[in-house]
Design an enzyme around this catalytic site. Structure first.
Site, short mmCIF file in Angstrom:
data_model
loop_
_atom_site.label_atom_id
_atom_site.label_comp_id
_atom_site.label_asym_id
_atom_site.label_seq_id
_atom_site.Cartn_x
_atom_site.Cartn_y
_atom_site.Cartn_z
N ASN A 218 0.80 -1.21 -0.14
CA ASN A 218 -0.15 -0.04 0.05
C ASN A 218 0.87 1.30 -0.21
O ASN A 218 1.39 1.74 1.06
CB ASN A 218 -0.93 -0.06 1.19
CG ASN A 218 -2.00 1.25 1.21
OD1 ASN A 218 -1.80 2.25 0.47
ND2 ASN A 218 -3.00 0.97 1.95
N ASP A 219 1.40 1.64 -1.00
CA ASP A 219 2.11 2.88 -1.14
C ASP A 219 1.73 4.09 -0.55
O ASP A 219 2.36 5.23 -0.36
CB ASP A 219 2.09 3.37 -2.92
CG ASP A 219 3.25 2.21 -3.57
OD1 ASP A 219 4.24 1.85 -2.89
OD2 ASP A 219 2.91 2.05 -4.72
N CYS A 220 0.34 4.06 -0.24
CA CYS A 220 -0.22 5.12 0.52
C CYS A 220 -0.37 5.37 1.93
O CYS A 220 -0.71 6.18 2.56
CB CYS A 220 -1.66 5.56 0.03
SG CYS A 220 -1.81 5.90 -1.96
#
Length: 547
Positions: A218-220
């Site tokens: 989850n890059d966020c």
């Protein structure tokens, strides 16, 4: 087409059109075009025949036999570097993306999968970390983004393991591969995988769980970023080394791919290394059970203050999808009964008519300690949107505990052939997967976006081909262990594996969801679920009786 550098010009200011004209001469008549089209048909028929199912469900057959595999080939060619949605040249190929895409096309083009693995591994650093993105033409890492996404190293093990299981080709493990494209520090690919594993082992936090770095899958989820002002990129702002934020998701990955690394070590006659890896896997499994369990589901992470993320203790974002899927598909909590509780919580808290949301409840205000995930409107993208990419993880997890009805229910909710009937809501092509669908909190719940170039294609094909239909490659042969919904019916499957073609008849007289009662190969009973691989054998006729 692009001309070589020394052949670009006929004269000053005059482009060399000779190669383009030569191409045009191939298609001067109707017959030329028809012949070329027939050749193209033969190419795709041969390629897609490597995995083909004939069942009582035409939607499954259509997706498995044509569109899902076709989309996997598109993601192989383009990764995320060219699409309707993402900027092209600045992004390049993702390290994580490319490794996951490989899971969906390795059975189709194993030779090119091998090339892709070497390209990816060549962008790895000597400490086991990696550039998060690289340019496909230069094969160089993107220094603007850099590294620090601590799930990346484990995906290299995942892709390599899938290749070796598919092909039996262990020579790739001894091939010399540079670090950061520097041949002076090249090492065998197996050493690259060892450093991938060791990077996680040497980067743990206070709960003995893996440090998250800049982010994981989850890059966020930017637990070390603390971006307070516009212009401070969530991907690069703040430190990636030093803070103690931890990821339970990476821990689940480590349990799965640490075991796959151990199996590769055994193939390479490295029993001590295999034992070392399995000891680390066991320790990680215990760490998850001790500090990664929240009572009814798995915790998502610990932030930089060692506060839980994805817990009942949180006001918002109490449960996340990723660890529920990956921990269970890795086998964590299965024997303890926790896996079933986690998946029941997913159905209760995250499920919708259009798929499973990434988290719940949605964030309604910006959390400095969480980063980009809390910056989106509720119901969109990572903030409680339906990320199609990780819905297959939950479906796979359901097959692990034998719930074929639920696994197939999840599969159908994001499957283009099934959502075709609600195209006025879904609004992307009814034959390819999309990256995400607007979640329950969104104004246009059920509306999809970012079709074509998404890891959803590969993971959904892995789910339906290897776990629901149940035909998966192992180091010793093909494993046949379907997990289907009641009423799915019998089916016949053709699978090309290494040099053999397997015709597999699956019969389910007792209408069970999972379980193999008997299996015969060419009329001979075989114990267990694995068809022993025979070097050089061309044809296998397999009959599986579920029960």
């Amino acid at each position: 087409m692009e001309n070589p550098e020394d052949e670009k010009w006929e004269a000053d200011g005059i482009i060399n059109k000779n190669p383009a004209n030569a191409m045009l001469t191939k298609y001067q008549t109707d017959t030329d075009v028809e012949n070329a089209f027939a050749e193209l048909n033969r190419y795709w028929d041969a390629l897609l025949s490597k995995y083909n199912v004939q069942s009582e469900n035409d939607k499954v057959d259509r997706m498995v036999n044509i569109w899902n595999q076709y989309q996997c080939m598109v993601t192989f060619n383009m990764s995320r570097s060219a699409s309707y949605y993402e900027s092209g040249i600045g992004r390049g190929m993702g390290f994580r993306d490319s490794c996951q895409d490989l899971l969906g096309f390795v059975h189709l083009i194993p030779d090119r999968a091998r090339e892709r693995i070497i390209d990816i591994a060549s962008t790895q650093f000597q400490d086991g970390s990696a550039y998060h993105q690289y340019q496909p033409l230069t094969k160089k890492g993107n220094s603007d983004i850099g590294s620090g996404f601590n799930d990346d190293p484990l995906w290299l093990i995942a892709g390599t393991s899938a290749y070796v299981r598919e092909t039996g080709d262990t020579s790739i493990l001894t091939q010399m591969v540079p670090f950061d494209n520097d041949d002076s520090v090249a090492a065998p690919l197996m050493e690259h995988l060892k450093r991938s594993l060791d990077y996680i082992i040497t980067h743990k936090g206070p709960h003995n769980l893996p440090l998250i770095g800049r982010a994981d899958w989850n890059d966020c989820l930017n637990l070390n970023c603390f971006s307070a002002h516009p212009g401070e990129s969530f991907q690069t702002f703040g430190p990636s080394e030093g803070p103690v934020a931890e990821s339970v998701f990476i821990a689940g990955m480590f349990v799965k791919y640490g075991e796959e690394y151990a199996q590769l070590a055994e193939l390479m006659d490295m029993p001590e290394e295999a034992a070392r890896a399995r000891a680390e896997v066991a320790a990680m499994n215990e760490a998850i059970l001790k500090d990664g369990w929240d009572g009814d589901w798995f915790v998502r992470a610990y932030d930089a203050y060692s506060h839980k993320v994805g817990s009942k203790e949180c006001e918002e974002g109490q449960i996340y999808i990723e660890p529920q899927g990956f921990c269970v598909l890795a086998g964590v909590g299965v024997s303890e009964g926790l896996a079933e509780k986690a998946l029941n919580s997913v159905k209760e808290k995250l499920d919708t008519d259009y798929g499973i949301m990434l988290l719940h409840p949605a964030y309604t205000k910006y959390h400095l300690e969480l980063g980009e995930v809390s910056s989106y409107p509720p119901g969109y993208k990572e903030n409680a949107g339906i990320f199609c990419h990780n819905n297959p993880w939950i479906s796979i997890a359901e097959t692990v505990i034998g719930r074929g009805n639920r696994a197939f229910e999840i599969y159908k909710k994001t499957c283009p052939a099934y959502v075709e009937e609600i195209s006025e809501i879904h609004r992307t092509e009814p034959y390819v997967y999309s990256q995400m669908i607007a979640g329950r909190d969104a104004k246009f719940h059920g509306e999809a976006k970012n079709s074509w170039l998404t890891g959803t294609a590969a993971w959904t094909f892995v789910n339906v081909s290897q776990y629901i239909l149940g035909v998966s490659p192992t180091h010793t042969g093909l494993s046949i262990n379907p997990c289907v919904p009641k009423g799915f019916g019998d089916f016949t499957l053709t699978r090309k594996f290494r040099e053999g073609t397997y015709t597999i008849e699956v019969k389910n007289p007792n209408n069970v969801e999972k379980g193999v009662q008997s299996m015969t190969v060419d009329g001979t009973t075989v114990d267990g679920c694995i068809i022993p691989y025979e070097n050089g054998k061309r044809n296998y006729h397999v009959v599986v009786i579920m029960g």
